[in-house]
Design a protein around this motif. Structure first.
Motif, PDB file in Angstrom:
ATOM      1  N   PHE A   1      -5.031  52.184  38.363  1.00 26.26           N
ATOM      2  CA  PHE A   1      -4.609  52.224  36.972  1.00 26.26           C
ATOM      3  C   PHE A   1      -5.700  52.796  36.064  1.00 26.26           C
ATOM      4  N   GLY A   2      -6.568  53.631  36.651  1.00 24.60           N
ATOM      5  CA  GLY A   2      -7.505  54.412  35.863  1.00 24.60           C
ATOM      6  C   GLY A   2      -8.797  53.738  35.493  1.00 24.60           C
ATOM      7  N   LEU A   3      -9.071  52.560  36.065  1.00 24.56           N
ATOM      8  CA  LEU A   3     -10.317  51.861  35.765  1.00 24.56           C
ATOM      9  C   LEU A   3     -11.320  52.068  36.896  1.00 24.56           C
ATOM     10  N   PRO A   4     -12.606  52.042  36.591  1.00 23.50           N
ATOM     11  CA  PRO A   4     -13.606  52.281  37.641  1.00 23.50           C
ATOM     12  C   PRO A   4     -13.726  51.133  38.625  1.00 23.50           C
ATOM     13  N   ASP A   5     -13.425  49.916  38.188  1.00 30.09           N
ATOM     14  CA  ASP A   5     -13.562  48.744  39.067  1.00 30.09           C
ATOM     15  C   ASP A   5     -12.734  47.608  38.482  1.00 30.09           C
ATOM     16  N   GLU A   6     -12.737  46.477  39.187  1.00 31.25           N
ATOM     17  CA  GLU A   6     -12.000  45.313  38.732  1.00 31.25           C
ATOM     18  C   GLU A   6     -12.416  44.893  37.326  1.00 31.25           C
ATOM     19  N   VAL A   7     -11.457  44.431  36.542  1.00 28.90           N
ATOM     20  CA  VAL A   7     -11.769  43.779  35.281  1.00 28.90           C
ATOM     21  C   VAL A   7     -12.400  42.435  35.609  1.00 28.90           C
ATOM     22  N   GLU A   8     -13.451  42.081  34.876  1.00 29.30           N
ATOM     23  CA  GLU A   8     -14.168  40.842  35.140  1.00 29.30           C
ATOM     24  C   GLU A   8     -13.211  39.648  35.112  1.00 29.30           C
ATOM     25  N   HIS A   9     -13.481  38.661  35.983  1.00 33.46           N
ATOM     26  CA  HIS A   9     -12.549  37.570  36.232  1.00 33.46           C
ATOM     27  C   HIS A   9     -12.154  36.833  34.956  1.00 33.46           C
ATOM     28  N   ALA A  10     -13.119  36.375  34.175  1.00 28.81           N
ATOM     29  CA  ALA A  10     -12.810  35.627  32.958  1.00 28.81           C
ATOM     30  C   ALA A  10     -12.051  36.490  31.956  1.00 28.81           C
ATOM     31  N   THR A  11     -12.402  37.774  31.904  1.00 24.88           N
ATOM     32  CA  THR A  11     -11.710  38.687  30.983  1.00 24.88           C
ATOM     33  C   THR A  11     -10.256  38.848  31.367  1.00 24.88           C
ATOM     34  N   ARG A  12      -9.969  38.873  32.667  1.00 20.74           N
ATOM     35  CA  ARG A  12      -8.576  38.998  33.102  1.00 20.74           C
ATOM     36  C   ARG A  12      -7.737  37.843  32.575  1.00 20.74           C
ATOM     37  N   TYR A  13      -8.300  36.645  32.549  1.00 20.56           N
ATOM     38  CA  TYR A  13      -7.548  35.501  32.041  1.00 20.56           C
ATOM     39  C   TYR A  13      -7.423  35.530  30.519  1.00 20.56           C
ATOM     40  N   GLN A  14      -8.397  36.102  29.835  1.00 18.15           N
ATOM     41  CA  GLN A  14      -8.257  36.286  28.391  1.00 18.15           C
ATOM     42  C   GLN A  14      -7.124  37.261  28.086  1.00 18.15           C
ATOM     43  N   ILE A  15      -7.059  38.335  28.863  1.00 14.74           N
ATOM     44  CA  ILE A  15      -5.967  39.296  28.705  1.00 14.74           C
ATOM     45  C   ILE A  15      -4.635  38.617  28.989  1.00 14.74           C
ATOM     46  N   ALA A  16      -4.601  37.839  30.068  1.00 17.02           N
ATOM     47  CA  ALA A  16      -3.355  37.168  30.457  1.00 17.02           C
ATOM     48  C   ALA A  16      -2.873  36.214  29.373  1.00 17.02           C
ATOM     49  N   ASP A  17      -3.788  35.517  28.729  1.00 17.66           N
ATOM     50  CA  ASP A  17      -3.403  34.566  27.693  1.00 17.66           C
ATOM     51  C   ASP A  17      -2.733  35.284  26.522  1.00 17.66           C
ATOM     52  N   GLU A  18      -3.303  36.413  26.107  1.00 17.35           N
ATOM     53  CA  GLU A  18      -2.673  37.174  25.028  1.00 17.35           C
ATOM     54  C   GLU A  18      -1.371  37.817  25.493  1.00 17.35           C
ATOM     55  N   TYR A  19      -1.340  38.262  26.733  1.00 20.93           N
ATOM     56  CA  TYR A  19      -0.127  38.837  27.324  1.00 20.93           C
ATOM     57  C   TYR A  19       1.033  37.845  27.206  1.00 20.93           C
ATOM     58  N   LEU A  20       0.769  36.588  27.587  1.00 20.42           N
ATOM     59  CA  LEU A  20       1.800  35.560  27.488  1.00 20.42           C
ATOM     60  C   LEU A  20       2.203  35.312  26.042  1.00 20.42           C
ATOM     61  N   ASP A  21       1.259  35.371  25.134  1.00 26.49           N
ATOM     62  CA  ASP A  21       1.579  35.167  23.728  1.00 26.49           C
ATOM     63  C   ASP A  21       2.544  36.236  23.228  1.00 26.49           C
ATOM     64  N   VAL A  22       2.307  37.478  23.618  1.00 28.83           N
ATOM     65  CA  VAL A  22       3.221  38.562  23.253  1.00 28.83           C
ATOM     66  C   VAL A  22       4.614  38.307  23.818  1.00 28.83           C
ATOM     67  N   LEU A  23       4.657  37.924  25.077  1.00 26.93           N
ATOM     68  CA  LEU A  23       5.946  37.697  25.727  1.00 26.93           C
ATOM     69  C   LEU A  23       6.700  36.538  25.080  1.00 26.93           C
ATOM     70  N   TYR A  24       6.011  35.460  24.739  1.00 27.75           N
ATOM     71  CA  TYR A  24       6.680  34.346  24.083  1.00 27.75           C
ATOM     72  C   TYR A  24       7.303  34.786  22.758  1.00 27.75           C
ATOM     73  N   LYS A  25       6.580  35.606  22.023  1.00 25.95           N
ATOM     74  CA  LYS A  25       7.124  36.104  20.751  1.00 25.95           C
ATOM     75  C   LYS A  25       8.399  36.910  20.987  1.00 25.95           C
TER      76      LYS A  25
END
Length: 473
Positions: free
Chosen positions: A155-179
């Motif tokens: 998906f165009g990234l040089p390496d894995e997104v850092e573990h804690a950052t992935r969960y921060q993204i996921a939390d906002e992702y869920l917030d968007v979906l709930y809306k």
């Protein structure tokens, strides 16, 4: 200790999902070569339809579809072994087989894995709502953040997104979906008023205008409210951020542990964190993966286990695990593991190899046998239907689990054995349903009438457009 299989004086029915993946080799590596295995048919629609009919006949809760969006290329510095051994490659989209399975069944549930890290939430929101509509409310989503380096590069990234950052993204992702799922459309938005030429009342639909750190989404949601609105939320993270995420969002969790006490503690921890978010701990169901090998006699079950062991491939398991950067097969089988560890450490490639093999001090041959083991405790049962049912009852009593994902060795053989031999024994004990009584997947987990997120769930805070912009019109 209160017996969790006898809550309120009545037996607690145990939930079972079939652990699946839209591929040849999921987690029982090498078994695709078994003459009774049909995994090579995974590209055929009939393969999935036949499986769905079998599972509904066996009154399974759901088929649980795992997924990855990258190749396992950590072993021997490339994907060649994974390709050769069919380690989750080739692998197709898990979402696309669900409509066909749903059309062939009426009550079986479907839970599919989808990552929050690489694809935007707006498109997935519509996809999930569509599946919930087409299944009449039988859809669940296993929320993952993805972990393979190859997935990031895809998906165009040089390496894995850092573990804690992935969960921060996921939390906002869920917030968007709930809306989108819970707040963008009111229950009565769709009018279908032919006389007034009004299909949807725009005063009952609103944008979300989400602007966060990771996402900007205008809305409105493109799908009208589905039977469950938000699909049942599964989550499998076992790290501290994963458990915290599950405590906030998950309705069903997948837990692991080397013994009953560890599993029970992990279940309790997530439910404790759910309570800290103002949720009812009972609104989180807990599942683990179970290995069940059953025969009409114990000898028959042991014969099956010997066959599975004979067809298992250490190379496949090493590729799946990434190998710890170590090519064990490059060493003679009689080489002591102490020498391997010393050589790999000197080369800077040991990377927790001793932990991977549970601190064993035997030979390379011993280590290769270890990686193919499927009889590790605590959730391994082999024997007659009575012996297997005894084990399952013990598992629930000692861990407070609500159910299990059944690991497959053969398709359809593993599910057929379970349906024919284990289900009747569990039914006789009052531990397994004798018919489906609920319409939606959420009702199956939490009871009749509970087809939507409970009011205490964070996703429910947007209901009726609370906290969102004004409706159109």
């Amino acid at each position: 200790m209160t017996d969790p299989t006898r809550r309120g004086g009545d037996p607690k029915q145990i939930a079972f999902n079939l652990f699946e993946m839209n591929c040849v080799g999921h987690i029982s590596h090498g078994l695709w070569t078994h003459p009774e295995n049909n995994r090579h048919r995974f590209n055929e629609l009939d393969f999935w339809v036949e499986e769905a009919k079998l599972l509904e006949e066996g009154l399974f809760d759901a088929v649980f579809l795992a997924d990855v969006i990258g190749a396992y290329d950590g072993y021997r510095d490339g994907p060649e072994t994974a390709l050769r051994e069919s380690v989750q490659i080739p692998c197709n989209d898990p979402l696309l087989v669900i409509p066909a399975m749903a059309a062939a069944t009426r009550r079986l549930g479907f839970a599919a894995t989808f990552s929050t890290t690489y694809e935007p939430p707006f498109a997935f929101a519509r996809r999930a709502s569509t599946l919930d509509h087409l299944t009449n409310g039988r859809f669940g989503w296993n929320v993952v953040t993805s972990y393979l380096p190859n997935a990031a590069r895809n998906f165009g990234l040089p390496d894995e997104v850092e573990h804690a950052t992935r969960y921060q993204i996921a939390d906002e992702y869920l917030d968007v979906l709930y809306k989108l799922w819970e707040g963008s459309w009111d229950e009565d938005a769709v009018r279908q008023d032919r006389e007034r030429h009004v299909y949807t009342d725009p005063t009952r639909v609103r944008p979300i205008n989400h602007e966060g750190r990771w996402f900007r989404v205008a809305g409105p949601h493109l799908s009208q409210p589905s039977p469950q609105r938000t699909p049942v939320l599964f989550q499998a993270g076992s790290s501290a951020p994963g458990r915290a995420f599950a405590g906030k969002h998950a309705e069903a969790i997948f837990v692991a542990g080397r013994d009953f006490a560890t599993v029970r503690a992990n279940v309790a921890d997530v439910r404790r964190q759910a309570a800290e978010h103002g949720r009812d701990p009972g609104d989180v169901k807990a599942f683990a993966m179970a290995v069940v090998i059953v025969g009409r006699t114990r000898a028959e079950a042991e014969r099956k286990a010997e066959e599975y062991e004979r067809f298992s491939r250490a190379e496949g398991y090493l590729a799946h695990a990434g190998g710890g950067g170590v090519d064990l097969a490059a060493y003679p089988p009689e080489t002591p593991m102490s020498e391997v560890l010393a050589a790999e450490k000197a080369a800077g490639r040991d990377r927790s190899l001793r932990t991977r093999f549970y601190g064993m001090d035997g030979t390379v041959a011993d280590a290769l046998r270890e990686v193919t083991r499927f009889d590790r405790p605590p959730f391994f049962a082999i024997g007659t239907p009575t012996e297997v049912a005894d084990a399952i009852e013990l598992w629930v009593r000692e861990t407070d689990l609500d159910g299990f994902n059944l690991r497959q060795f053969l398709t359809p053989g593993t599910a057929e054995d379970f349906v024919e031999l284990v289900v009747p024994e569990l039914q006789n004990r009052g531990l397994y349903r004798t018919k489906y009584e609920e319409d939606t997947l959420r009702e199956r987990l939490f009871g009749p009438g509970r087809n939507r997120l409970p009011a205490s769930h964070p996703g429910a805070r947007y209901r009726g457009g609370a906290g969102l912009p004004a409706a159109f019109g």
